[in-house]
Design a protein around this motif. Structure first.
Motif, PDB file in Angstrom:
ATOM      1  N   UNK A  40      11.383 -12.643 -94.004  1.00  0.00           N
ATOM      2  CA  UNK A  40      10.918 -12.514 -92.622  1.00  0.00           C
ATOM      3  C   UNK A  40       9.696 -11.602 -92.602  1.00  0.00           C
ATOM      4  N   UNK A  41       8.571 -12.149 -92.201  1.00  0.00           N
ATOM      5  CA  UNK A  41       7.338 -11.367 -92.107  1.00  0.00           C
ATOM      6  C   UNK A  41       7.252 -10.750 -90.720  1.00  0.00           C
ATOM      7  N   UNK A  42       7.552  -9.455 -90.645  1.00  0.00           N
ATOM      8  CA  UNK A  42       7.445  -8.715 -89.385  1.00  0.00           C
ATOM      9  C   UNK A  42       6.287  -7.733 -89.437  1.00  0.00           C
ATOM     10  N   UNK A  51      15.258 -10.654 -96.273  1.00  0.00           N
ATOM     11  CA  UNK A  51      14.300  -9.630 -96.685  1.00  0.00           C
ATOM     12  C   UNK A  51      13.245  -9.531 -95.584  1.00  0.00           C
ATOM     13  N   UNK A  52      13.073  -8.332 -95.036  1.00  0.00           N
ATOM     14  CA  UNK A  52      12.152  -8.156 -93.913  1.00  0.00           C
ATOM     15  C   UNK A  52      10.942  -7.329 -94.358  1.00  0.00           C
ATOM     16  N   UNK A 110      15.063  -4.200 -95.442  1.00  0.00           N
ATOM     17  CA  UNK A 110      13.702  -4.024 -94.965  1.00  0.00           C
ATOM     18  C   UNK A 110      12.853  -3.312 -96.009  1.00  0.00           C
ATOM     19  N   UNK A 111      11.608  -3.735 -96.158  1.00  0.00           N
ATOM     20  CA  UNK A 111      10.660  -3.079 -97.052  1.00  0.00           C
ATOM     21  C   UNK A 111       9.502  -2.581 -96.186  1.00  0.00           C
ATOM     22  N   UNK A 112       9.210  -1.294 -96.285  1.00  0.00           N
ATOM     23  CA  UNK A 112       8.170  -0.696 -95.446  1.00  0.00           C
ATOM     24  C   UNK A 112       7.309   0.245 -96.270  1.00  0.00           C
TER      25      UNK A 112
END
Length: 223
Positions: free
Chosen positions: A84-86, A151-152, A53-55
């Protein structure tokens, strides 16, 4: 006390991997995949992390760009990737279905791409998904077990001091590891400490800090 929490968070930061990302070379520059992004991929592979996840503390600091760069780097290494575009995940639209019921297969959806990189916007499917983190965790893990790197692109960490955004709490906790992006000329130590504490409270595995535009002056973040 709040000061004790801040000191504890900064001790955590000093023990956290920091990946230096210079946006002039990594984001839109002459080198589409910087050495730093490659190092991040190597680090994740070494530690067996297949759902990343990238935040960021807020929007507009390069989270989506880094997520895309990271996914493309995996493609360059010959590994299929699912982006994954969240980032716009709205849990208010979630289904009331049981968390054990996953209405669609991310892996099968990813196979529709002939470039090796599939992109899926979870906002389009929020009404089909339960709001619990276990549903998202199982969904990501099912795709990863087929050899796909997931990759989120996560929502912002914080909606205010000490307050996590609902989307980050759910999707972030479903990732095997999360990397936190910050603009070093823009974020304060207090803001970063708050993000780290939110990750700890919500049992989100923080894998490292990614300072973007680290050459900018005016921040004591890395001092």
């Amino acid at each position: 006390s709040s000061s004790a929490i801040a000191r504890h968070s900064m001790r955590t930061l000093r023990r956290t991997w920091i990946f230096m990302i210079d946006s002039s070379s990594s984001f839109g520059g002459n080198r589409p995949w910087s050495r730093s992004v490659t190092r991040l991929v190597s680090f994740a592979e070494k530690n067996g992390k297949h759902v990343i996840g990238i935040a960021g503390q807020k929007t507009g600091i390069g989270v989506s760009m880094l997520s895309m760069d990271l996914a493309r780097t995996y493609i360059e290494f010959g590994k299929p990737a699912l982006l994954v575009d969240a980032s716009h995940l709205d849990l208010d639209r979630s289904s009331i279905a049981d968390e054990r019921d996953i209405p669609f297969d991310l892996y099968n959806m990813s196979q529709k791409s002939n470039t090796g990189l599939a992109t899926i916007d979870l906002a389009e499917f929020a009404h089909l998904l339960p709001s619990g983190r276990q549903a998202y965790k199982r969904m990501f893990a099912e795709a990863a077990k087929h050899g796909v790197q997931v990759i989120v692109d996560l929502p912002p960490v914080s909606s205010g001091p000490g307050m996590a955004t609902p989307g980050f709490m759910v999707a972030g906790a479903a990732c095997e590891t999360v990397y936190l992006v910050c603009l070093t000329g823009d974020v304060s130590k207090a803001e970063l400490s708050d993000c780290i504490e939110i990750c700890k409270i919500n049992r989100i595995a923080l894998g490292g800090i990614i300072p973007n535009d680290w050459k900018l002056m005016g921040s004591g973040l890395l001092s």
